[in-house]
Design a protein around this motif. Structure first.
Motif, PDB file in Angstrom:
ATOM      1  N   GLU A 117      19.788  77.150  27.899  1.00 56.46           N
ATOM      2  CA  GLU A 117      20.726  76.128  28.385  1.00 56.46           C
ATOM      3  C   GLU A 117      20.408  75.762  29.830  1.00 56.46           C
ATOM      4  OE1 GLU A 117      24.716  77.555  27.957  1.00 56.46           O
ATOM      5  OE2 GLU A 117      24.476  77.881  25.806  1.00 56.46           O
ATOM      6  N   TRP A 118      20.157  76.755  30.666  1.00 56.38           N
ATOM      7  CA  TRP A 118      19.838  76.505  32.079  1.00 56.38           C
ATOM      8  C   TRP A 118      18.555  75.697  32.193  1.00 56.38           C
ATOM      9  CZ3 TRP A 118      20.624  81.899  34.797  1.00 56.38           C
ATOM     10  CH2 TRP A 118      21.989  82.224  34.777  1.00 56.38           C
ATOM     11  N   TRP A 119      17.556  76.076  31.401  1.00 56.28           N
ATOM     12  CA  TRP A 119      16.270  75.386  31.452  1.00 56.28           C
ATOM     13  C   TRP A 119      16.434  73.919  31.069  1.00 56.28           C
ATOM     14  CZ3 TRP A 119      13.294  73.356  27.340  1.00 56.28           C
ATOM     15  CH2 TRP A 119      12.012  72.961  27.701  1.00 56.28           C
ATOM     16  N   ARG A 120      17.199  73.666  30.015  1.00 57.35           N
ATOM     17  CA  ARG A 120      17.425  72.279  29.596  1.00 57.35           C
ATOM     18  C   ARG A 120      18.183  71.503  30.659  1.00 57.35           C
ATOM     19  NH1 ARG A 120      19.021  73.816  23.464  1.00 57.35           N
ATOM     20  NH2 ARG A 120      16.900  73.916  22.656  1.00 57.35           N
ATOM     21  N   ALA A 121      19.158  72.130  31.265  1.00 55.89           N
ATOM     22  CA  ALA A 121      19.939  71.450  32.300  1.00 55.89           C
ATOM     23  C   ALA A 121      19.070  71.142  33.517  1.00 55.89           C
ATOM     24  CB  ALA A 121      21.135  72.304  32.705  1.00 55.89           C
ATOM     25  N   ARG A 122      18.198  72.052  33.889  1.00 55.07           N
ATOM     26  CA  ARG A 122      17.338  71.835  35.054  1.00 55.07           C
ATOM     27  C   ARG A 122      16.317  70.743  34.799  1.00 55.07           C
ATOM     28  NH1 ARG A 122      16.742  78.133  36.629  1.00 55.07           N
ATOM     29  NH2 ARG A 122      18.723  78.281  37.708  1.00 55.07           N
ATOM     30  N   LYS A 123      15.885  70.583  33.549  1.00 57.62           N
ATOM     31  CA  LYS A 123      14.938  69.532  33.228  1.00 57.62           C
ATOM     32  C   LYS A 123      15.529  68.161  33.509  1.00 57.62           C
ATOM     33  CE  LYS A 123      12.762  69.209  29.442  1.00 57.62           C
ATOM     34  NZ  LYS A 123      12.299  69.238  28.055  1.00 57.62           N
ATOM     35  N   LEU A 124      16.844  68.053  33.415  1.00 55.33           N
ATOM     36  CA  LEU A 124      17.495  66.764  33.600  1.00 55.33           C
ATOM     37  C   LEU A 124      17.855  66.480  35.049  1.00 55.33           C
ATOM     38  CD1 LEU A 124      19.855  66.864  30.497  1.00 55.33           C
ATOM     39  CD2 LEU A 124      17.638  65.744  30.702  1.00 55.33           C
TER      40      LEU A 124
END
Length: 193
Positions: free
Chosen positions: A72-79
């Protein structure tokens, strides 16, 4: 959650904290992020502690929560936006250059056999899948792939020979932008396959 289960969870955290932190460190390299990951996973697990029937599986459950949280953190940081020192140059579309690129590309396409040209056009201009291209041309998907590979290799060869002939030293500008994009996309697709 009942008082006894709260005490049981606290005891679990006290006894397993070091091992769980090591697991978190394997998931994220930064020690501070690892501690944050573990704390977030513990909070999420605390809310579901009474649902874990076999407490011997609590480590596995908590590790799964850590993995999901990290994802979840990784996906959020990608954005997120990435700060930079300088703003990128604004691109201005120059239709003259695009028309010249298209004309050069159409000229280069003449070196291809009709079957090769058809495959390149359907796959890259029409954005058809390999299977759609095969159906449209009445050939197998494998034939489409091999034909496309040979056609793109021939286009590369033609572009390189034209660049070598460019005596002004502006070889990069002689390569049409659209042709470069087609060839680069094919390279990415081949590497991804």
């Amino acid at each position: 959650m009942a008082h006894g289960e709260v005490l049981e969870f606290e005891e679990y955290v006290r006894t397993r904290q070091d091992a769980l932190l090591r697991s978190a460190r394997r998931l994220v390299p930064d020690p501070v992020d690892a501690q944050d990951l573990l704390q977030t996973a513990l909070v999420r697990t605390y809310g579901r502690w009474d649902g874990i029937a076999d407490k011997r599986l609590a480590d596995a459950y908590l590790r799964r929560v850590m993995i999901n949280t990290r994802t979840e953190w990784w996906r959020a940081r990608k954005l997120e936006e990435v700060p930079t020192e300088q703003l990128p140059d604004a691109s201005v579309d120059d239709s003259t250059e695009q028309h010249a690129d298209r004309a050069l590309l159409m000229d280069i396409m003449k070196v291809l056999a009709p079957k090769q040209r058809s495959v390149v056009v359907l796959r890259h201009w029409e954005q058809m899948s390999t299977e759609e291209t095969a159906a449209a041309l009445g050939m197998s998907a494998g034939t489409v792939k091999s034909t496309l590979h040979r056609a793109l290799a021939r286009l590369r060869q033609e572009l390189e020979s034209r660049n070598a002939d460019d005596s002004a030293g502006a070889a990069e500008s002689a390569v049409p932008t659209q042709a470069r994009r087609v060839l680069e996309r094919e390279e990415r697709e081949r590497c991804a396959a």
